[in-house]
Design an enzyme around this catalytic site. Sequence first.
Site: not given
Lengths: 292, 292
Positions: B13, B230
């Site tokens: 991730d 992000c």
Amino acid sequence: MTSVSIREVAPRDGLQNEDPIPTEAKVRLIDALSDTGVRRIEAVSFVHPRAIPQMADADEVWARVDRRPEIRYSALIPNTRGAQRALAAGFREIEVVVSASDTHNRRNLNRSTDESLDDIASLVPLIHEAGATVEVIVATSFGCPFEGDIDPDRVAGVVARVRADGADRIAFGDTTGMATPRRVKDLLSAVRPDLLHFHNTRGTGLANILTALELGITEFDASVGGIGGCPYAPGASGNVATEEVVHMLHDMGLDTGIDLDRLISTAETAEKLLGRTLPSGVLRAGPRTRLV
Amino acid sequence: MTSVSIREVAPRDGLQNEDPIPTEAKVRLIDALSDTGVRRIEAVSFVHPRAIPQMADADEVWARVDRRPEIRYSALIPNTRGAQRALAAGFREIEVVVSASDTHNRRNLNRSTDESLDDIASLVPLIHEAGATVEVIVATSFGCPFEGDIDPDRVAGVVARVRADGADRIAFGDTTGMATPRRVKDLLSAVRPDLLHFHNTRGTGLANILTALELGITEFDASVGGIGGCPYAPGASGNVATEEVVHMLHDMGLDTGIDLDRLISTAETAEKLLGRTLPSGVLRAGPRTRLV
């Protein structure tokens, strides 16, 4: 609990740990903060310019600030000379610092904790006679970068002494970001302050505030944009960012009186005035309600 | 509660949201993490290299990793082809993602949430037949960057559907850092996951974990150094940094099996491998026990 009182400390505590900026920039920062709805601002300190060159122009900054009657402005002072300057400038909320850690107090103030407590005992009547209040900030309450953990009983002892000597209010300072949820619980079960001052040096800033809220504390310091930094860890962040604190509190339904959008705009202004990227997630990403 | 299970997600991730790094660097990162004592590592994803070029070398990375028998390694897959590759590579813990937000699911996977749920229903038996387990990660569980707040009932509906279809485990993903202590309470009072995946985009990462701990959740994702970022807020941080999570948990007396000093060394290594300053306070300042 329906509201939380935030004291904005960027103009004093924040800027003290940044490269100096011009007087005009300091005035602009305080005036922009006054427009956000925040009800308390730590505006300046009256210290010797050799000790803290960042605050050398405190009198001029304060003279030029557009003071609002609804805002409580405070000043930090280290000694009688500072108290006299602050009172002459019209401040009615005075802060003074003492470290629970003797080693830190000696490094910071060149005297023992007990000697500083004696100093505070003689400052209180002087400040009270002028119609002002005294807040004692107990630094290193959650740990000392030299001594490590500080026994909550030692902090409680400092609090008992300054309360006996007439202090009106007590704040606990997380001077180098050593507070954690566990340490907040441990300390507050031994002794309670009026206000808490947390750093976000190790990421626990908001977790600490959450823990303190659950224990009934409703007054917190914060610094717009996270201005400040940690004197013992170059490059690390210091004060919790006001917009991150307010963002979490408003989401919990707690009122602060602050307009979050204006606060974020002020953080953007602060970033330009300081010329560096400030450590604030809400400044970078906006509030969670800001959609793509 | 005496221990917490951390799944380290930087290799998959985290790296998926960073500029690509060489295969050798990925292997080095996973092996260094395996030396920290962490018990679970999300190692790779098997996705189309055009979709996620950062994971194009997943097979080679996995082949070269020094696999430890005591560590549970998992892989994320988007479809049947990915599942086949993951199973052929020997993975026995498979993750698949679906967004609670229909808009986010369409942007992310080019299909509706319901279509993805149908895909998962057909993937589960395929994976189970090979002797592996399926974890469904419900993305945007705490809010969607396009739709805003997501009704906890909608998340609960997704969970009910995938559980009925045979999912072994459920994770809630705070995909863009919209989780707050209040939203964690709201969602977990409606439906409970096995594991929580928080971001620190708006500073609430550790406050969210603290809230979830108080509600009895004991499994969390985290990314060493806060590797990630992000996708919808350039420059903002993403995943909570593993060393910040572990630092807080150990201070609370909770065991993770992880050696914090080794973890911080691994974060330092990761910073060099990625060539950028990573958003981790404990990486910058060290643990609170590190004195001057």
